[in-house]
Design a protein around this motif. Structure first.
Motif, PDB file in Angstrom:
ATOM      1  N   ASP A 157       0.736  -1.351   0.086  1.00 21.89           N
ATOM      2  CA  ASP A 157       0.120   0.123  -0.034  1.00 21.89           C
ATOM      3  C   ASP A 157       0.872   1.269   0.057  1.00 21.89           C
ATOM      4  O   ASP A 157       0.368   2.305  -0.397  1.00 21.89           O
ATOM      5  N   THR A 158       2.326   1.067   0.459  1.00 20.85           N
ATOM      6  CA  THR A 158       3.171   2.289   0.359  1.00 20.85           C
ATOM      7  C   THR A 158       4.273   2.112  -0.345  1.00 20.85           C
ATOM      8  O   THR A 158       5.325   2.690  -0.269  1.00 20.85           O
ATOM      9  N   CYS A 159       3.950   1.187  -1.187  1.00 21.03           N
ATOM     10  CA  CYS A 159       5.289   0.975  -2.179  1.00 21.03           C
ATOM     11  C   CYS A 159       4.467   1.005  -3.741  1.00 21.03           C
ATOM     12  O   CYS A 159       3.192   0.777  -3.867  1.00 21.03           O
ATOM     13  N   CYS A 160       5.161   1.260  -4.769  1.00 22.11           N
ATOM     14  CA  CYS A 160       4.921   1.288  -6.209  1.00 22.11           C
ATOM     15  C   CYS A 160       5.886   0.968  -6.959  1.00 22.11           C
ATOM     16  O   CYS A 160       7.095   1.149  -6.919  1.00 22.11           O
ATOM     17  N   VAL A 161       5.453   0.400  -8.074  1.00 20.82           N
ATOM     18  CA  VAL A 161       6.413  -0.029  -9.259  1.00 20.82           C
ATOM     19  C   VAL A 161       6.021   0.263 -10.543  1.00 20.82           C
ATOM     20  O   VAL A 161       4.714   0.558 -10.835  1.00 20.82           O
ATOM     21  N   VAL A 162       6.834   0.778 -11.418  1.00 21.99           N
ATOM     22  CA  VAL A 162       6.555   1.254 -12.601  1.00 21.99           C
ATOM     23  C   VAL A 162       7.124   0.236 -13.550  1.00 21.99           C
ATOM     24  O   VAL A 162       8.388  -0.118 -13.591  1.00 21.99           O
ATOM     25  N   LYS A 163       6.181  -0.265 -14.600  1.00 21.58           N
ATOM     26  CA  LYS A 163       6.737  -1.369 -15.797  1.00 21.58           C
ATOM     27  C   LYS A 163       6.151  -0.865 -16.978  1.00 21.58           C
ATOM     28  O   LYS A 163       5.368  -0.097 -17.257  1.00 21.58           O
TER      29      LYS A 163
END
Length: 175
Positions: free
Chosen positions: A49-55
């Motif tokens: 919920d407090t991390c994010c990934v860009v792919k």
């Protein structure tokens, strides 16, 4: 090689299966402390919920790890932001932070903090731009002096943004 002008990037919550590619991203991004692969698997799973990934397709091009401070749950502490070297300077770091702050479960965040080395101008500018976007101040103070580290390490400066008081509808938009 990815054409940074035409790249179709997706920004989403990570899951445990992203941990390995995040670890590889941090290694190739340079300049960040590389933690164990296990720590990235755990972050992607337990702190999604407090991390994010860009792919782009299956390639991991950006990642932010953050957590709510246990003693201050309305403070989001940003631990690491990694961006693939081929996409630096294209707003990926801002995209990651804006995604986190636009999530419904993070609407009660009132402060954003991060520690940054004194020579890391790009990271400092990223957080100052975020503060401006949020209509908040960005204070800078020393958090961890060089004497705390067992090996040679520059001091870590604390950047504290807030208070953030924008209504939910005026939070940064997801791109």
């Amino acid at each position: 090689m990815i054409d940074k002008n035409e790249a179709q990037l997706s920004c989403r919550k990570p899951d445990a299966s992203d941990g390995q590619s995040v670890w590889k991203l941090v290694k190739r991004s340079g300049g960040l402390d590389v933690n164990s692969a296990y720590s990235y698997i755990m972050l992607c799973d337990m702190f999604r919920d407090t991390c994010c990934v860009v792919k782009e397709d299956e390639r991991t091009l950006g990642f932010v790890s953050a957590f709510r401070k246990p003693s201050e749950p309305q403070t989001l502490f940003v631990w690491q932001i990694a961006v693939d070297p081929i996409l630096r300077g294209n707003g990926i770091g801002s995209k990651l932070l804006n995604e986190l702050l636009s999530r419904e479960e993070n609407q009660d965040i009132r402060y954003v903090e991060a520690t940054v080395g004194p020579d890391n101008i790009a990271s400092r500018q990223l957080f100052i731009r975020l503060a401006k976007t949020l209509g908040a101040e960005c204070g800078i103070s020393e958090q961890y002096g060089t004497d705390l580290f067992p090996e040679s390490h520059e001091a870590e400066l604390l950047l504290r943004i807030g208070p953030i008081q924008l209504p939910a509808g005026r939070r940064p938009r997801r791109d």
